[in-house]
Enzyme design. Structure first.
Site: not given
Length: 287
Positions: A2-3
């Site tokens: 996840p960014e």
DNA sequence: ATCTGGCCCTGAGTGC
DNA sequence: TGCACTCAGGGCCAGA
């Protein structure tokens, strides 16, 4: 994994379940994730009230009424889910990923309000810690982080200063959390495409006008992704199990061989490995 | 000081 | 069906 948009989506889903709640019980299925849990991890959370749930870069932060802050990083495959009475849901706006394999559920927490919160992480690149709140800013996790890309510091001028003299690629520079905190492989590829900058270009060689466009492109791509719950590839899902939709809007990421989506460009999306990670870009219009 | 490559871990996908 | 191999959203560390 996840960014920034994905971590922020998880935060938004988790906040209503946690904020203001006292943690009634905490269970660990193993002694470590990427790193060992800190000493007395469960005891330090049990009985504590969660004051708020915030995010810095790709970290989730839950300051507690004990003076300490619970810190979680999702690594590549970490995900939280919430179950129980009063389950969070936003009717009609999502569908479900395959339920997480219980064999990779490593942490479970129960709130006084009766919700069960699970942390599942197949690859265990994620980690959790408990840090005195007053020491957060000076902690190694946080002390060298650059500004938030959605804050006011991100401008063309900031990038010009940060990139000055750098011979490494603009791709590597944008992945460097000390320059900007929260970008990862997907959004760097997408932002560079929008700004028409080759990921192979030396960071210090990109002209000022293009850096202004890059600053705008980064903000734009993050905001657009956030608006649809982030990108769901493989393991990612929001805290409510919902999948994001931004993966359907990728211009170049994971699209090697596809025609360049820019109108009238006849290029083909290419994949090149840079510092061990795949870069996707159009060699024709990103120059 | 900067930069690259190896590594942590598991699972999915591909090609033979 | 099975096996070998590559790849995956992150980031720390050693060594050049």
């Amino acid at each position: 994994m996840p960014e920034l948009p994905e971590v922020e989506t998880v935060r938004l889903g988790l906040a209503p379940a946690l904020e203001g709640q006292r943690l009634a019980r905490v269970e660990l299925a193993r002694a470590d994730l990427r790193f060992p849990f800190p000493p007395h991890f469960a005891e330090r959370l049990t009985g504590a009230r969660v004051l708020s749930l915030t995010r810095r870069a790709k970290y989730l932060l839950a300051p507690l009424d004990t003076g300490e802050t619970w810190v979680a990083h999702l690594g590549m495959t970490g995900r939280f889910s919430v179950e129980g009475a009063g389950r969070i849901s936003r009717p009609g706006d999502f569908y479900y990923a395959a339920p997480p394999d219980p064999k990779h559920t490593h942490v479970r927490l129960w709130t006084e309000g009766g919700l069960a919160i699970s942390y599942n992480d197949v690859r265990r690149f994620g980690y959790m810690d408990v840090i005195p709140t007053a020491e957060l800013a000076a902690h190694p996790y946080f002390k060298d982080l650059g500004p938030e890309p959605l804050g006011t510091e991100l401008t063309g001028a900031y990038l010009a200063k940060a990139f000055a003299g750098r011979v490494s690629s603009v791709k590597a520079a944008l992945l460097d959390q000390r320059i900007l905190a929260g970008l990862g492989n997907i959004y760097v590829c997408e932002a560079l495409f929008r700004a028409r900058i080759s990921p192979l270009a030396a960071a210090g060689s990109v002209p000022a006008g293009k850096l202004a466009a890059l600053a705008r492109a980064i903000r734009e791509v993050l905001e657009q992704s956030l608006a649809v719950g982030g990108s769901s590839l493989r393991d990612y899902a929001g805290a409510d199990g919902a999948q994001g939709a931004f993966q359907n809007a990728f211009s170049v990421y994971d699209r090697a061989g596809a025609p360049c989506p820019r109108p009238r460009c006849v290029g083909v999306v290419a994949r090149r490995v840079q510092s061990g990670r795949s870069s996707f870009f159009c060699p024709k219009c990103q120059g």
